[in-house]
Write an enzyme that holds these catalytic residues in place. Structure first.
Site, PDB file in Angstrom:
ATOM      1  CE  LYS A 118       5.598  -1.053  44.114  1.00 13.23           C
ATOM      2  NZ  LYS A 118       4.383  -1.187  44.946  1.00 13.23           N
ATOM      3  CD  GLU A 202       5.452  -5.943  37.916  1.00 12.16           C
ATOM      4  OE1 GLU A 202       6.010  -6.669  38.754  1.00 12.16           O
ATOM      5  OE2 GLU A 202       5.725  -4.744  37.773  1.00 12.16           O
ATOM      6  CG  HIS A 237       8.643  -7.585  51.695  1.00 13.02           C
ATOM      7  ND1 HIS A 237       9.088  -7.967  50.454  1.00 13.02           N
ATOM      8  CD2 HIS A 237       7.454  -8.191  51.876  1.00 13.02           C
ATOM      9  CE1 HIS A 237       8.184  -8.761  49.893  1.00 13.02           C
ATOM     10  NE2 HIS A 237       7.187  -8.923  50.745  1.00 13.02           N
ATOM     11  NE  ARG A 294      14.592   5.136  51.720  1.00 12.27           N
ATOM     12  CZ  ARG A 294      13.782   4.226  51.180  1.00 12.27           C
ATOM     13  NH1 ARG A 294      12.687   4.614  50.571  1.00 12.27           N
ATOM     14  NH2 ARG A 294      14.082   2.943  51.259  1.00 12.27           N
TER      15      ARG A 294
HETATM   16  C1  MV4 Z   1       8.031  -9.009  42.391  1.00  7.17           C
HETATM   17  C2  MV4 Z   1       8.437 -10.328  42.678  1.00  7.17           C
HETATM   18  C3  MV4 Z   1       8.278 -11.272  41.686  1.00  7.17           C
HETATM   19  N1  MV4 Z   1       7.746 -10.931  40.505  1.00  7.17           N
HETATM   20  N2  MV4 Z   1       7.519  -8.717  41.180  1.00  7.17           N
HETATM   21  C4  MV4 Z   1       8.603  -7.305  46.784  1.00  7.17           C
HETATM   22  C5  MV4 Z   1       8.689  -5.903  47.257  1.00  7.17           C
HETATM   23  C6  MV4 Z   1       8.482  -5.020  46.082  1.00  7.17           C
HETATM   24  N3  MV4 Z   1       9.547  -4.055  46.008  1.00  7.17           N
HETATM   25  C7  MV4 Z   1       8.465  -5.931  44.920  1.00  7.17           C
HETATM   26  N4  MV4 Z   1       8.636  -7.263  45.391  1.00  7.17           N
HETATM   27  C8  MV4 Z   1       8.619  -8.308  44.530  1.00  7.17           C
HETATM   28  N5  MV4 Z   1       8.137  -8.040  43.303  1.00  7.17           N
HETATM   29  C9  MV4 Z   1       7.383  -9.664  40.282  1.00  7.17           C
HETATM   30  N6  MV4 Z   1       6.834  -9.368  39.092  1.00  7.17           N
HETATM   31  C10 MV4 Z   1       8.964 -10.611  43.926  1.00  7.17           C
HETATM   32  C11 MV4 Z   1       9.063  -9.597  44.864  1.00  7.17           C
HETATM   33  C12 MV4 Z   1       9.651  -9.978  46.125  1.00  7.17           C
HETATM   34  C13 MV4 Z   1      10.843  -9.415  46.549  1.00  7.17           C
HETATM   35  C14 MV4 Z   1      11.508  -8.440  45.808  1.00  7.17           C
HETATM   36  C15 MV4 Z   1      12.682  -7.890  46.256  1.00  7.17           C
HETATM   37  C16 MV4 Z   1      13.220  -8.342  47.452  1.00  7.17           C
HETATM   38  C17 MV4 Z   1      12.587  -9.286  48.212  1.00  7.17           C
HETATM   39  C18 MV4 Z   1      11.396  -9.828  47.777  1.00  7.17           C
HETATM   40  C19 MV4 Z   1      10.767 -10.810  48.549  1.00  7.17           C
HETATM   41  C20 MV4 Z   1       9.592 -11.328  48.123  1.00  7.17           C
HETATM   42  C21 MV4 Z   1       9.018 -10.916  46.913  1.00  7.17           C
END
Ligand code: MV4
Length: 498
Positions: A118, A202, A237, A294
């Site tokens: 990341k 973040e 997720h 992918r």
């Molecule tokens: C975040 C966020 C809030 N703020 N980043 C979850 C999986 C990963 N791909 C990143 N994710 C998140 N990152 C910041 N700065 C909240 C999530 C997140 C989330 C993101 C996408 C889809 C579902 C989610 C469920 C919980 C938290």
């Protein structure tokens, strides 16, 4: 230009079949690999040739590079498609395929490596002006420094593992005094889970929506986006429902995000199909989260609204052909919704309910696509992901697509295992989903097992059928009796349709 004659599909289930179907349409021969648990699987039957690569656990079969390369050599395959999961985002696998003189139907190992971490991903895309969530772009391990940064961006903040994905190793910090403890925990968790303890900070975006863009690049520097998929309905997720287009994007926002997605691809010299994930806050600001290098599970919704075959395009690009269209040629046609049908029990914390598909009848008719890898009577193996099928419904607009999805769910008949169909029906009929006013907390906020109607067992189904037949024959003679029985059987029918 190097034309492909025979593709080995290094995967199983619905995605292996999906890839082989396109290969066959292109006149390309197919090779299946399979574990001992998949001897009778449909992808094995569909392929021109099939090779057993080991015992059921993936670590002894579908994750074994050397066995897959040996199968390619034995069958004379000249290309390997990794599908999703397994080795699809493993840069060493992509490099091993290339070093064996074969074509990897995916991006370069270098692109996979940049996006696999990341922090390197954030650093790469920052140079291209892609919006990032306020935070650090280098690893951080000093709690004092972390508190200083958190103080300037504002609490709550999120600690993320650089090597992590899919939400693993994330920690929310609400107050400065919790920073040291949470950082220590995050670093040791990341070290244990990924072998890399690097973490970064973040700003924590509350009530986020997850919107991802499908991108496609060729090996001549052309890159386009194929619009977005809204994937906010998730459970831990795990995506449950995906749709395209998103109901919240204006065409201006779509263009801006699409352009950012193309820049992400350019930042890592990307070719092939890929997905750029954004998080969108309550004020509609968007930020790059990560890129998946992918083909994704939910790619069919994009295929339905663009009329394109993403696997065909992947193969063309891998052969060195240029993209056959430019951005201006692409248009959104209607609306598509995918619901994932898992062999899981929504009434019991979504525990996998593997077993035999005693009855398996797919929905059919206009606008319906079912991507699956099972037939009635088959067992769902215990060793792999319990997804039975992806039900994809396409219609002229969102409302019609929702109605069509409900109709298709009600036509779907599965017995022998519990499924998420009833849960998906609950989503389709929920006011928040219908109005488009939802975020990633949808399941957490609205779902509890009691919202599901009970699914009857087979004896009850037979009873229901008998009652329905009785009601029909009596309706012609005695209306009162029909009303009474009619109530009972309509309840049964509702239950059965789950
Ligand atoms: C975040 C966020 C809030 N703020 N980043 C979850 C999986 C990963 N791909 C990143 N994710 C998140 N990152 C910041 N700065 C909240 C999530 C997140 C989330 C993101 C996408 C889809 C579902 C989610 C469920 C919980 C938290």
């Amino acid at each position: 230009m190097r034309s492909i004659n025979k593709i080995l599909v290094a995967n199983r289930g619905e995605i292996a079949l999906r890839i082989m179907r396109t290969a066959r349409e292109m006149g390309i021969k197919t090779v299946a690999v399979f574990s001992e648990a998949d001897r009778k699987a449909l992808h094995v039957r569909f392929a021109d040739e099939a090779i057993c690569i080991g015992p059921p656990p993936s670590a002894e079969s579908y994750l074994r590079t050397e066995k897959i390369l040996e199968a390619a050599k034995r069958t004379g395959a000249d290309a390997i498609h990794p599908g999703y999961g397994f080795l699809s985002e493993n840069e060493d696998f992509a490099a091993a395929v290339r070093d064996a003189g074969l074509i990897f139907i995916g991006p370069s190992p270098e692109s996979i490596a940049v996006m696999g971490d990341k922090l390197t991903a954030k650093a790469a895309v920052a140079k291209y002006g892609v919006p990032l969530v306020p935070g650090t772009t280098t690893p951080i391990s000093d709690p004092d420094e972390a508190r200083k940064i958190a103080g300037s961006i504002g609490y709550p903040v999120l600690i993320k593992a650089s090597a992590g994905g899919g939400g693993k190793g994330m920690r929310i910090v609400e107050r400065a005094e919790d920073m040291s403890e949470q950082m220590e925990r995050a670093m040791s968790e990341a070290k244990a889970a990924f072998g890399d303890g690097s973490v970064f900070l973040e700003k924590y975006v509350t009530q986020p929506r997850h919107i991802e863009f499908q991108i496609l690049g060729d090996q001549h520097g052309n890159t386009v986006h194929l619009f977005e998929r809204e994937c906010s309905v998730q459970r831990r997720h795990q995506k449950v429902v995906e749709e395209a287009p998103s109901s919240i994007l204006t065409s201006e926002k779509r263009n801006a995000m699409g352009e950012a997605a193309v820049n992400v691809a350019k930042a890592c010299g990307y070719f092939n199909a890929g997905t750029v994930e954004f998080i969108v806050d309550a004020q509609s600001n968007f930020y790059f989260l990560e890129m998946n290098t992918r083909l994704q599970v939910e790619h069919p919704v994009t295929e339905q609204i663009t009329g394109l075959d993403l696997v065909r395009l992947q193969i063309m690009v891998a052969q060195g052909q240029p993209l056959p269209f430019s951005q201006q040629d692409l248009k959104i046609n209607g609306h598509a919704i995918e619901v994932r049908v898992y062999a899981e029990d929504p009434a019991n914390n979504f525990l996998p309910d593997i077993g035999n598909l005693k009855t398996y009848v797919r929905p059919n008719g206009p606008g319906i696509r079912v991507d699956d890898g099972f037939e009635q009577g088959m067992d769902i193996p215990f060793y792999y992901d319990p997804m039975i099928a992806k039900l994809v419904c396409h219609a002229g607009d969102r409302e019609a697509a929702i109605a069509r999805t409900i109709r298709a769910i009600d036509e779907y008949t599965v017995t022998g295992v519990q499924t998420t169909l009833g849960f998906c029906r609950f989503v389709m009929t929920h006011p928040a989903f219908i109005t488009g006013k939802f975020d990633t907390r949808f399941v957490e906020l609205y779902f509890k097992p009691s919202v599901l109607q009970p699914a009857p067992n087979l004896e009850e189904e037979e009873l229901a059928a008998a009652l329905a037949a009785m009601r029909l024959s009596r309706r012609e003679s005695t209306p009162e009796a029909a009303t009474n029985d009619g109530e009972i059987s309509s309840k049964w029918k509702q239950a059965r349709l789950q």
